[in-house]
Write an enzyme that holds these catalytic residues in place. Structure first.
Site, PDB file in Angstrom:
ATOM      1  CG  ASN A 195       0.895   1.392   4.790  1.00 33.40           C
ATOM      2  OD1 ASN A 195       0.585   2.138   5.719  1.00 33.40           O
ATOM      3  ND2 ASN A 195       0.543   1.639   3.530  1.00 33.40           N
ATOM      4  N   GLY A 222      13.507   6.263  -9.399  1.00 27.91           N
ATOM      5  CA  GLY A 222      14.562   5.620 -10.204  1.00 27.91           C
ATOM      6  C   GLY A 222      14.801   4.174  -9.862  1.00 27.91           C
ATOM      7  CB  SER A 263      -5.512   1.917  13.627  1.00 30.38           C
ATOM      8  OG  SER A 263      -6.407   2.931  14.016  1.00 30.38           O
ATOM      9  N   GLY A 268       0.816  -1.226   0.000  1.00 35.29           N
ATOM     10  CA  GLY A 268       0.000   0.000   0.000  1.00 35.29           C
ATOM     11  C   GLY A 268       0.837   1.258   0.000  1.00 35.29           C
ATOM     12  CE1 TYR A 303      -8.520   0.685   9.229  1.00 40.63           C
ATOM     13  CE2 TYR A 303      -9.016   1.537  11.416  1.00 40.63           C
ATOM     14  CZ  TYR A 303      -8.192   1.484  10.314  1.00 40.63           C
ATOM     15  OH  TYR A 303      -7.025   2.218  10.287  1.00 40.63           O
TER      16      TYR A 303
HETATM   17  P1  NAD Z   1      -4.821   4.802   1.970  1.00 41.80           P
HETATM   18  O1  NAD Z   1      -6.205   4.280   1.738  1.00 41.80           O
HETATM   19  O2  NAD Z   1      -4.513   6.210   1.626  1.00 41.80           O
HETATM   20  O3  NAD Z   1      -3.780   3.868   1.189  1.00 41.80           O
HETATM   21  C1  NAD Z   1      -3.878   2.483   1.241  1.00 41.80           C
HETATM   22  C2  NAD Z   1      -3.119   1.914   0.048  1.00 41.80           C
HETATM   23  O4  NAD Z   1      -3.235   0.482   0.130  1.00 41.80           O
HETATM   24  C3  NAD Z   1      -3.720   2.337  -1.296  1.00 41.80           C
HETATM   25  O5  NAD Z   1      -2.691   2.793  -2.157  1.00 41.80           O
HETATM   26  C4  NAD Z   1      -4.369   1.066  -1.825  1.00 41.80           C
HETATM   27  O6  NAD Z   1      -4.322   0.946  -3.249  1.00 41.80           O
HETATM   28  C5  NAD Z   1      -3.516  -0.023  -1.161  1.00 41.80           C
HETATM   29  N1  NAD Z   1      -4.253  -1.284  -1.022  1.00 41.80           N
HETATM   30  C6  NAD Z   1      -5.453  -1.457  -0.397  1.00 41.80           C
HETATM   31  N2  NAD Z   1      -5.842  -2.744  -0.506  1.00 41.80           N
HETATM   32  C7  NAD Z   1      -4.864  -3.383  -1.217  1.00 41.80           C
HETATM   33  C8  NAD Z   1      -4.714  -4.725  -1.688  1.00 41.80           C
HETATM   34  N3  NAD Z   1      -5.660  -5.656  -1.457  1.00 41.80           N
HETATM   35  N4  NAD Z   1      -3.605  -5.045  -2.382  1.00 41.80           N
HETATM   36  C9  NAD Z   1      -2.650  -4.103  -2.648  1.00 41.80           C
HETATM   37  N5  NAD Z   1      -2.764  -2.809  -2.248  1.00 41.80           N
HETATM   38  C10 NAD Z   1      -3.862  -2.459  -1.544  1.00 41.80           C
HETATM   39  O7  NAD Z   1      -4.503   4.481   3.502  1.00 41.80           O
HETATM   40  P2  NAD Z   1      -3.773   5.383   4.618  1.00 41.80           P
HETATM   41  O8  NAD Z   1      -4.768   6.289   5.228  1.00 41.80           O
HETATM   42  O9  NAD Z   1      -2.498   5.921   4.079  1.00 41.80           O
HETATM   43  O10 NAD Z   1      -3.463   4.264   5.723  1.00 41.80           O
HETATM   44  C11 NAD Z   1      -2.329   3.418   5.635  1.00 41.80           C
HETATM   45  C12 NAD Z   1      -2.320   2.511   6.852  1.00 41.80           C
HETATM   46  O11 NAD Z   1      -2.334   3.292   8.044  1.00 41.80           O
HETATM   47  C13 NAD Z   1      -3.546   1.604   6.936  1.00 41.80           C
HETATM   48  O12 NAD Z   1      -3.176   0.365   7.481  1.00 41.80           O
HETATM   49  C14 NAD Z   1      -4.451   2.347   7.900  1.00 41.80           C
HETATM   50  O13 NAD Z   1      -5.346   1.478   8.557  1.00 41.80           O
HETATM   51  C15 NAD Z   1      -3.427   2.918   8.859  1.00 41.80           C
HETATM   52  N6  NAD Z   1      -3.907   4.097   9.594  1.00 41.80           N
HETATM   53  C16 NAD Z   1      -4.190   5.267   8.940  1.00 41.80           C
HETATM   54  C17 NAD Z   1      -4.594   6.387   9.676  1.00 41.80           C
HETATM   55  C18 NAD Z   1      -4.875   7.719   9.012  1.00 41.80           C
HETATM   56  O14 NAD Z   1      -5.188   8.691   9.711  1.00 41.80           O
HETATM   57  N7  NAD Z   1      -4.762   7.827   7.678  1.00 41.80           N
HETATM   58  C19 NAD Z   1      -4.737   6.287  11.063  1.00 41.80           C
HETATM   59  C20 NAD Z   1      -4.468   5.073  11.691  1.00 41.80           C
HETATM   60  C21 NAD Z   1      -4.027   3.985  10.942  1.00 41.80           C
END
Ligand code: NAD
Length: 253
Positions: A90, A54, A143, A13, A158
């Site tokens: 991630n 790159g 999280s 991700g 979740y």
């Molecule tokens: P996001 O949705 O912006 O990005 C997730 C990425 O994962 C995307 O690029 C998506 O294409 C990829 N992805 C999803 N399912 C996939 C699959 N089956 N195969 C391959 N790729 C896949 O997420 P984010 O907000 O950047 O969060 C990233 C991590 O951090 C997650 O685990 C989320 O639970 C955790 N998190 C985020 C926050 C926040 O505030 N954004 C807070 C707590 C935890």
């Protein structure tokens, strides 16, 4: 600081958001990175990533919710870079707010496949390679919601899957310690993922953030990347089975 020179990391991700922040930090510290993300089924996204980083990057377009996708991701990484030192789990499916009564089967399967099963499958496939690494590490992105009951924020599946990921982190630390493989997790709170996807873009969110976060701001993807880089580095060589909470002090309120 280039303390991860020539280490090979897999970041799931990593095409956007927090994952992209992790990629940025690890690359700047000298690592080579395989980014596994479904978004690389777009040629445009793939070439933008190659243009940005790159030779030290390998964009892999696989869906890690399937066992073939996980196996292929590890195989492609090893064929290209020769090994795996770090596995950064991630990726997570998009969030929804379904709870008891409204939860669809797909919510369960998405979260259990990507948050839990993918970690197991990727770990199993990477293990023979990581056992040969001089300083192997796994970092799971959890999280703060794993340890909270906050139905208004995210879905039941979740929360529960992230709680499971924390337990899996401790369990894997226990099982893989004898191979020198350290397993930790980072539990982010409110994070500004990237330009155009900032929580703090709205006035209402800024007010919420100020009232619940002692540091008075959302975290950044780079700050999560810095913690991941620390957990991969030799500075964290006696740290395993830990869940590091990165929430600007939110949990103290
Ligand atoms: P996001 O949705 O912006 O990005 C997730 C990425 O994962 C995307 O690029 C998506 O294409 C990829 N992805 C999803 N399912 C996939 C699959 N089956 N195969 C391959 N790729 C896949 O997420 P984010 O907000 O950047 O969060 C990233 C991590 O951090 C997650 O685990 C989320 O639970 C955790 N998190 C985020 C926050 C926040 O505030 N954004 C807070 C707590 C935890």
């Amino acid at each position: 600081m280039r303390n991860l020179d020539n280490k090979v990391a897999i970041v799931t991700g990593g095409a956007q958001g927090i994952g992209a922040g992790i990629v940025d930090v690890l690359i700047n510290r000298g690592a080579k990175i395989a980014i596994v993300d479904m978004q690389f089924n777009s040629a445009e996204k793939t070439s933008a990533c190659l243009d940005q980083y790159g030779m030290n990057i390998l964009p892999i377009s696989e869906d890690i919710s399937t066992s073939e996708g996980c196996l292929q991701a590890i195989e492609n990484t090893v064929n290209h870079f020769g090994t795996v030192d770090f596995l950064i789990n991630n990726a997570a499916p998009g969030r929804n707010r379904s709870h008891i009564g409204t939860l669809a089967d797909a919510d369960w399967s998405d979260h259990s496949n990507v948050v839990l099963q993918a970690v197991t499958r990727l770990t199993e496939a990477a293990l023979p390679h990581m056992k040969k690494s001089a300083s192997p590490a796994i970092v799971n992105i959890s999280s703060v919601t794993a340890a909270a009951v906050a139905p208004e924020q995210c879905s039941w599946s979740y929360h529960v899957s992230k709680s499971g990921l924390n337990q899996m982190t401790r369990y894997l630390a226990c099982l893989l310690g004898e191979h020198g493989i350290r397993v930790n997790a980072v539990a982010p709170g409110l994070i500004d993922r990237s330009e155009g996807h900032k929580l703090s873009d709205s006035e209402k969110n800024q007010h919420i953030i100020r009232s619940v976060v002692p540091l008075q701001r959302a975290g950044t993807s780079k700050e999560i990347g810095d913690i991941v880089a620390f957990l991969c580095s030799d500075e964290a060589s006696y740290l395993t089975g830990q869940i590091l909470i990165a929430d600007g002090g939110m949990g103290t309120k």
